[in-house]
Design a protein around this motif. Sequence first.
Motif, PDB file in Angstrom:
ATOM      1  N   LEU A  68       0.762  -1.131   0.013  1.00  0.00           N
ATOM      2  CA  LEU A  68      -0.055  -0.039  -0.072  1.00  0.00           C
ATOM      3  C   LEU A  68       0.995   1.383  -0.147  1.00  0.00           C
ATOM      4  O   LEU A  68       0.520   2.194  -0.692  1.00  0.00           O
ATOM      5  CB  LEU A  68      -1.042   0.059   1.390  1.00  0.00           C
ATOM      6  N   LEU A  69       2.079   1.122   0.719  1.00  0.00           N
ATOM      7  CA  LEU A  69       2.779   2.528   0.628  1.00  0.00           C
ATOM      8  C   LEU A  69       3.328   2.598  -0.414  1.00  0.00           C
ATOM      9  O   LEU A  69       3.564   3.861  -0.923  1.00  0.00           O
ATOM     10  CB  LEU A  69       3.848   2.161   2.149  1.00  0.00           C
ATOM     11  N   ALA A  70       3.933   1.570  -1.372  1.00  0.00           N
ATOM     12  CA  ALA A  70       4.565   1.799  -2.489  1.00  0.00           C
ATOM     13  C   ALA A  70       3.464   2.575  -3.630  1.00  0.00           C
ATOM     14  O   ALA A  70       4.138   3.118  -4.579  1.00  0.00           O
ATOM     15  CB  ALA A  70       4.917   0.391  -3.102  1.00  0.00           C
ATOM     16  N   GLN A  71       2.149   2.130  -3.509  1.00  0.00           N
ATOM     17  CA  GLN A  71       1.195   2.823  -4.341  1.00  0.00           C
ATOM     18  C   GLN A  71       0.694   4.054  -3.796  1.00  0.00           C
ATOM     19  O   GLN A  71      -0.009   4.846  -4.532  1.00  0.00           O
ATOM     20  CB  GLN A  71      -0.023   1.934  -4.733  1.00  0.00           C
ATOM     21  N   GLY A  72       0.948   4.222  -2.508  1.00  0.00           N
ATOM     22  CA  GLY A  72       0.551   5.769  -2.015  1.00  0.00           C
ATOM     23  C   GLY A  72      -0.769   5.744  -1.757  1.00  0.00           C
ATOM     24  O   GLY A  72      -1.438   6.735  -1.514  1.00  0.00           O
ATOM     25  N   ARG A  73      -1.421   4.565  -1.294  1.00  0.00           N
ATOM     26  CA  ARG A  73      -2.922   4.711  -1.195  1.00  0.00           C
ATOM     27  C   ARG A  73      -3.177   3.040  -0.618  1.00  0.00           C
ATOM     28  O   ARG A  73      -2.672   2.386  -0.801  1.00  0.00           O
ATOM     29  CB  ARG A  73      -3.987   4.730  -2.315  1.00  0.00           C
ATOM     30  N   GLY A  74      -4.596   3.279   0.219  1.00  0.00           N
ATOM     31  CA  GLY A  74      -5.079   2.103   0.855  1.00  0.00           C
ATOM     32  C   GLY A  74      -5.460   2.118   2.286  1.00  0.00           C
ATOM     33  O   GLY A  74      -5.586   3.192   2.875  1.00  0.00           O
ATOM     34  N   ALA A  75      -6.098   1.041   2.795  1.00  0.00           N
ATOM     35  CA  ALA A  75      -6.702   1.177   3.923  1.00  0.00           C
ATOM     36  C   ALA A  75      -6.504  -0.101   4.905  1.00  0.00           C
ATOM     37  O   ALA A  75      -6.797  -1.292   4.065  1.00  0.00           O
ATOM     38  CB  ALA A  75      -8.139   1.718   4.016  1.00  0.00           C
ATOM     39  N   ILE A  76      -6.525  -0.312   6.101  1.00  0.00           N
ATOM     40  CA  ILE A  76      -6.312  -1.325   6.936  1.00  0.00           C
ATOM     41  C   ILE A  76      -7.258  -1.188   8.192  1.00  0.00           C
ATOM     42  O   ILE A  76      -7.461  -0.050   8.881  1.00  0.00           O
ATOM     43  CB  ILE A  76      -4.938  -1.708   7.379  1.00  0.00           C
ATOM     44  N   VAL A  77      -8.169  -2.339   8.527  1.00  0.00           N
ATOM     45  CA  VAL A  77      -8.816  -2.050   9.642  1.00  0.00           C
ATOM     46  C   VAL A  77      -8.543  -3.421  10.251  1.00  0.00           C
ATOM     47  O   VAL A  77      -8.774  -4.592  10.011  1.00  0.00           O
ATOM     48  CB  VAL A  77     -10.360  -2.175   9.177  1.00  0.00           C
ATOM     49  N   THR A  78      -8.166  -3.247  11.472  1.00  0.00           N
ATOM     50  CA  THR A  78      -7.738  -4.493  12.571  1.00  0.00           C
ATOM     51  C   THR A  78      -9.205  -4.506  13.683  1.00  0.00           C
ATOM     52  O   THR A  78      -9.942  -3.857  13.742  1.00  0.00           O
ATOM     53  CB  THR A  78      -6.735  -4.043  13.488  1.00  0.00           C
ATOM     54  N   ILE A  79      -8.961  -5.478  14.234  1.00  0.00           N
ATOM     55  CA  ILE A  79     -10.274  -6.201  15.045  1.00  0.00           C
ATOM     56  C   ILE A  79      -9.509  -5.939  16.246  1.00  0.00           C
ATOM     57  O   ILE A  79      -9.079  -6.867  16.939  1.00  0.00           O
ATOM     58  CB  ILE A  79     -10.514  -7.550  14.723  1.00  0.00           C
ATOM     59  N   ALA A  80     -10.029  -4.741  16.899  1.00  0.00           N
ATOM     60  CA  ALA A  80      -9.781  -4.522  18.507  1.00  0.00           C
ATOM     61  C   ALA A  80     -10.990  -5.397  19.458  1.00  0.00           C
ATOM     62  O   ALA A  80     -11.629  -6.273  19.055  1.00  0.00           O
ATOM     63  CB  ALA A  80      -9.645  -3.302  18.886  1.00  0.00           C
ATOM     64  N   SER A  81     -11.340  -4.762  20.471  1.00  0.00           N
ATOM     65  CA  SER A  81     -12.313  -5.299  21.341  1.00  0.00           C
ATOM     66  C   SER A  81     -12.818  -4.286  22.278  1.00  0.00           C
ATOM     67  O   SER A  81     -11.674  -3.488  22.768  1.00  0.00           O
ATOM     68  CB  SER A  81     -11.599  -6.845  21.917  1.00  0.00           C
ATOM     69  N   ILE A  82     -13.782  -4.292  22.916  1.00  0.00           N
ATOM     70  CA  ILE A  82     -14.221  -3.457  24.030  1.00  0.00           C
ATOM     71  C   ILE A  82     -13.195  -3.822  25.246  1.00  0.00           C
ATOM     72  O   ILE A  82     -13.329  -3.302  26.477  1.00  0.00           O
ATOM     73  CB  ILE A  82     -15.734  -3.574  24.492  1.00  0.00           C
ATOM     74  N   THR A  83     -12.716  -5.019  25.133  1.00  0.00           N
ATOM     75  CA  THR A  83     -11.656  -5.567  26.165  1.00  0.00           C
ATOM     76  C   THR A  83     -10.413  -4.656  26.346  1.00  0.00           C
ATOM     77  O   THR A  83      -9.889  -4.398  27.321  1.00  0.00           O
ATOM     78  CB  THR A  83     -11.164  -6.945  26.025  1.00  0.00           C
ATOM     79  N   ALA A  84     -10.383  -4.048  25.104  1.00  0.00           N
ATOM     80  CA  ALA A  84      -9.062  -2.901  25.153  1.00  0.00           C
ATOM     81  C   ALA A  84      -9.632  -1.633  25.728  1.00  0.00           C
ATOM     82  O   ALA A  84      -8.841  -0.594  25.867  1.00  0.00           O
ATOM     83  CB  ALA A  84      -8.761  -2.604  23.725  1.00  0.00           C
ATOM     84  N   LYS A  85     -10.504  -1.500  26.395  1.00  0.00           N
ATOM     85  CA  LYS A  85     -11.332  -0.549  27.106  1.00  0.00           C
ATOM     86  C   LYS A  85     -11.225  -0.612  28.827  1.00  0.00           C
ATOM     87  O   LYS A  85     -11.038   0.374  29.656  1.00  0.00           O
ATOM     88  CB  LYS A  85     -12.731  -0.313  27.019  1.00  0.00           C
ATOM     89  N   GLY A  86     -10.674  -1.886  29.228  1.00  0.00           N
ATOM     90  CA  GLY A  86     -10.421  -2.229  30.843  1.00  0.00           C
ATOM     91  C   GLY A  86      -9.865  -3.620  30.625  1.00  0.00           C
ATOM     92  O   GLY A  86     -10.111  -4.355  29.736  1.00  0.00           O
ATOM     93  N   GLY A  87      -9.816  -3.974  32.121  1.00  0.00           N
ATOM     94  CA  GLY A  87      -9.275  -5.262  32.454  1.00  0.00           C
ATOM     95  C   GLY A  87     -10.451  -6.158  32.438  1.00  0.00           C
ATOM     96  O   GLY A  87     -11.855  -5.862  32.515  1.00  0.00           O
ATOM     97  N   GLN A  88     -10.421  -7.493  32.115  1.00  0.00           N
ATOM     98  CA  GLN A  88     -11.372  -8.428  32.186  1.00  0.00           C
ATOM     99  C   GLN A  88     -10.928  -9.672  33.151  1.00  0.00           C
ATOM    100  O   GLN A  88      -9.938 -10.320  32.435  1.00  0.00           O
ATOM    101  CB  GLN A  88     -11.870  -8.737  30.784  1.00  0.00           C
ATOM    102  N   PRO A  89     -11.444 -10.195  33.944  1.00  0.00           N
ATOM    103  CA  PRO A  89     -10.801 -11.222  34.792  1.00  0.00           C
ATOM    104  C   PRO A  89     -10.806 -12.645  33.828  1.00  0.00           C
ATOM    105  O   PRO A  89     -11.738 -12.869  33.069  1.00  0.00           O
ATOM    106  CB  PRO A  89     -11.796 -11.592  36.008  1.00  0.00           C
ATOM    107  N   GLY A  90      -9.840 -13.228  34.057  1.00  0.00           N
ATOM    108  CA  GLY A  90      -9.724 -14.542  33.142  1.00  0.00           C
ATOM    109  C   GLY A  90      -8.956 -14.286  31.901  1.00  0.00           C
ATOM    110  O   GLY A  90      -8.908 -15.165  31.275  1.00  0.00           O
ATOM    111  N   ARG A  91      -8.793 -12.930  31.354  1.00  0.00           N
ATOM    112  CA  ARG A  91      -8.237 -12.875  29.982  1.00  0.00           C
ATOM    113  C   ARG A  91      -7.081 -11.943  30.036  1.00  0.00           C
ATOM    114  O   ARG A  91      -7.336 -11.105  29.335  1.00  0.00           O
ATOM    115  CB  ARG A  91      -9.566 -12.296  29.159  1.00  0.00           C
ATOM    116  N   ALA A  92      -6.099 -12.057  30.867  1.00  0.00           N
ATOM    117  CA  ALA A  92      -4.696 -11.227  31.089  1.00  0.00           C
ATOM    118  C   ALA A  92      -4.486 -11.412  29.564  1.00  0.00           C
ATOM    119  O   ALA A  92      -3.656 -10.228  29.029  1.00  0.00           O
ATOM    120  CB  ALA A  92      -3.948 -11.869  32.125  1.00  0.00           C
ATOM    121  N   ASN A  93      -4.380 -12.488  29.042  1.00  0.00           N
ATOM    122  CA  ASN A  93      -3.751 -12.619  27.705  1.00  0.00           C
ATOM    123  C   ASN A  93      -4.329 -12.070  26.439  1.00  0.00           C
ATOM    124  O   ASN A  93      -3.847 -11.165  25.831  1.00  0.00           O
ATOM    125  CB  ASN A  93      -3.496 -14.165  27.372  1.00  0.00           C
ATOM    126  N   TYR A  94      -5.908 -12.024  26.401  1.00  0.00           N
ATOM    127  CA  TYR A  94      -6.702 -11.456  25.578  1.00  0.00           C
ATOM    128  C   TYR A  94      -6.666  -9.896  25.555  1.00  0.00           C
ATOM    129  O   TYR A  94      -6.560  -9.281  24.673  1.00  0.00           O
ATOM    130  CB  TYR A  94      -8.006 -12.139  25.553  1.00  0.00           C
TER     131      TYR A  94
END
Length: 278
Positions: free
Chosen positions: A133-159
Amino acid sequence: MTARSGRFAGRAFLVTGAARGIGEAVARQLASEGADVAAADLDTAGLSALQASLQALGARVIVKNLDTRDASATNSFVADAVQHLGRLDGAIPCAGIARTAAAETMDDKTFSDVLDINLKGVFYTCRAVGEVLLAQGRGAIVTIASITAKGGQPGRANYAASKWGLVGLTKTLAVEWGHRGVRVNAVAPNGVDTPMIRDGIPPAFLDDVMLDRTPLGRLAQPAEIASAIAFLLSDEASYINGAVLEVDGGLTAGFLTHRHGADFARAGANPKNMEKKP
């Protein structure tokens, strides 16, 4: 081949984790709107079924059994996708796993597997596609985050660690690549009605905690997440970069909520008069 129409006609996107869940829904949405698709997963049978269904929509499709933890294999798949489809206009790295355990008893493999797939694998995919994408100077990427990235969640330290890291990765790539024509954003879903949720979360927790605290009162459907992703990939989102779009039914809109957010409102803000849930 007959020219195809749609918002993404003439474009091509790479999707990992494409055999089921959000990844499958994204691949179908993009193909239905005119895009060609490079799809990767470890589920060979699922990929074959997806390939047939996307080709029935008129899309050109390349599939690969791919472990996204393998940087070399990921690089090769991106090169094959460009050669087969003639171009790449973006990527949606959806491959991810969840493994639950209390932090004090979580073994090394359980921790590292989730980080390696959910974070390192996404980085490898973004890096390989980003080079194109950088070589052609255009493009878009969308990753999959989670509401778990808003705070901690018991049992999911790894996630939780993987998704917090993914938000940091997304924003960093957006800062590095935005002025070079490549936008990078994320979606942050709540619970999505996928096999990962149904197989990995006890029904009582799903009903009594997750859905109880979600104002819309239900899980998202994969197609609803795919629609948000398609928007972020599209020209309609041309000035959106480094954003984390919460697609969560209102879960993170409040705190201390109960009964789909209607607890205090229903009782006139008097907890002594709280009605029972009908």
